[in-house]
Design an enzyme around this catalytic site. Structure first.
Site, PDB file in Angstrom:
ATOM      1  N   GLY A  61      -7.041   4.701  -2.789  1.00  0.00           N
ATOM      2  CA  GLY A  61      -8.132   5.636  -3.023  1.00  0.00           C
ATOM      3  C   GLY A  61      -8.298   5.898  -4.511  1.00  0.00           C
ATOM      4  N   GLY A 109      -4.297   3.095   0.115  1.00  0.00           N
ATOM      5  CA  GLY A 109      -5.467   3.047   0.974  1.00  0.00           C
ATOM      6  C   GLY A 109      -5.869   1.654   1.396  1.00  0.00           C
ATOM      7  N   GLU A 133       3.382   5.752  -3.390  1.00  0.00           N
ATOM      8  CA  GLU A 133       3.044   7.160  -3.576  1.00  0.00           C
ATOM      9  C   GLU A 133       4.157   8.002  -4.206  1.00  0.00           C
ATOM     10  OE1 GLU A 133       0.186   5.418  -0.821  1.00  0.00           O
ATOM     11  OE2 GLU A 133       2.379   5.355  -0.941  1.00  0.00           O
ATOM     12  N   ASP A 141       0.497   7.959   2.772  1.00  0.00           N
ATOM     13  CA  ASP A 141      -0.450   8.506   3.735  1.00  0.00           C
ATOM     14  C   ASP A 141      -1.168   7.358   4.433  1.00  0.00           C
ATOM     15  OD1 ASP A 141      -1.949   7.810   1.443  1.00  0.00           O
ATOM     16  OD2 ASP A 141      -3.432   9.374   1.805  1.00  0.00           O
TER      17      ASP A 141
END
Length: 346
Positions: A61, A109, A133, A141
């Site tokens: 992202g 992502g 992350e 995520d």
């Protein structure tokens, strides 16, 4: 984002090559709308998702949006995450076959888009896959915890806590990809997909170095805490274990502890939606943590690679603090649309 039909194919191309095809809200919204339209379009028999350029499928992202939200209006990042997770869930359950051409960098992502729809996840010799992350003060995520807990042994825990990068053979061995092809043959792959022909003559067997590290990874990451994992890694004779310890030591202590707990909770989950609700909770809580803004600053904004984590030591991260990240959100949980329905050719 470029969405178009080519014969029997619906083509979705992430088109930000200068930004490694990082996802923006506009890109996510267009892809979601187009994919829902194709559900009832009988002319689209198979969807192909790829990235523009030769460097990346998708690097994740738009991290600059998250950084701005962490220092200002949190609603911006939360809107991006809600839309992204809806797209991830849509692709995970898409009733038509989807081929992902995961050439180049596939991180965060990018794995959320491709990882949950098995069968035609195609990697090349240029593929570099990671969930990085913890290095920016966040936990994996996009349903990543669910994917990582399904790897052989504790390989996924190793990858999550070290932000480790793997190539095509390891991606396939970990269940994160299905086929390896030479990048020069991607046009042939597209041709075969358009004609409905098998890909077997275009694929090659890719070796997995990571599988050979399985024994020491299992021995180290079965420890109950990050502190004990670090001790076990330091005690191992393998150079790769020492490198892993260095990677763990450079990451956010809070992010590491939350990630370890998230992975363990994901072991009992049965679908992506449950994991995405957990992800949304965690990401929302990380927006209130000083480590997220600091981690992005050090890695992306200033690029000094010298984050100052708070708290700075693993001993300062209490079990109560970790548990608080998993509490229901007072402003409301993530609400995902029903699973898609439509004619399937799978």
């Amino acid at each position: 984002m470029i969405c178009r039909r080519t014969g029997r194919l619906g083509r979705v191309t992430l088109n930000r090559p200068s930004a490694l095809n990082a996802l923006t809200l506009d890109m996510i919204t267009l892809a979601t709308r187009t994919l829902r339209e194709w559900l009832t379009d009988s002319a689209v028999e198979l969807v192909v998702v790829d990235g523009a350029g030769e460097r990346a499928f998708c690097a994740g992202g738009d991290i600059t949006v998250v950084h701005g939200a962490a220092e200002g209006d949190q609603r911006i990042a939360k809107e991006l995450w809600r839309a992204e997770y809806e797209l991830d869930a849509l692709l995970a359950h898409y009733p038509k076959p989807v081929a992902f051409l995961m050439d180049g960098i596939v991180m965060g992502g990018g794995l959320g888009l491709s990882g949950h729809h098995r069968g035609l996840r195609i990697v090349t010799e240029r593929t570099v896959l990671a969930m990085p992350e913890v290095a920016i003060g966040l936990a994996p995520d996009v349903g990543g915890a669910l994917l990582l807990t399904r790897t052989p042994g504790l390989l996924g825990t190793h990858l999550a806590l070290t932000a480790g990068r793997i190539g095509p053979g390891d991606a396939i061995a970990c269940g994160l990809a299905d086929h390896a092809v030479d990048s020069s043959r991607l046009p042939e792959v597209l041709g075969a997909l358009e004609r409905g022909e098998p890909l077997s003559e275009l694929t090659y067997p890719a070796a997995s170095p990571l599988l050979g590290d399985g024994p020491w990874i299992q021995a180290c990451y079965s420890a109950p805490t990050v502190t004990e994992i670090r001790k076990r890694l330091r005690a191992r004779p393998e150079p790769a274990a020492s490198e892993a310890a260095n990677a763990v030591d450079s990451a956010s202590p809070t992010a590491l502890a939350v990630t370890l707990e998230a992975l363990r909770r994901a072991r009992t989950m049965t679908d992506i939606e449950e994991c995405l609700v957990q992800d949304y909770r965690l990401c929302s809580r990380f927006l209130d943590s000083p480590d997220l803004a600091e981690g992005i600053r050090a890695a992306v904004i200033d690029k000094d690679r010298a984050p100052h984590w708070n708290p700075a030591s693993h001993e300062e991260v209490s079990a109560e603090a970790v548990a608080s990240y998993f509490e229901p959100l007072p402003e409301g949980e993530l609400q995902l649309p029903p699973r898609p329905c439509g004619p399937t050719t799978r």
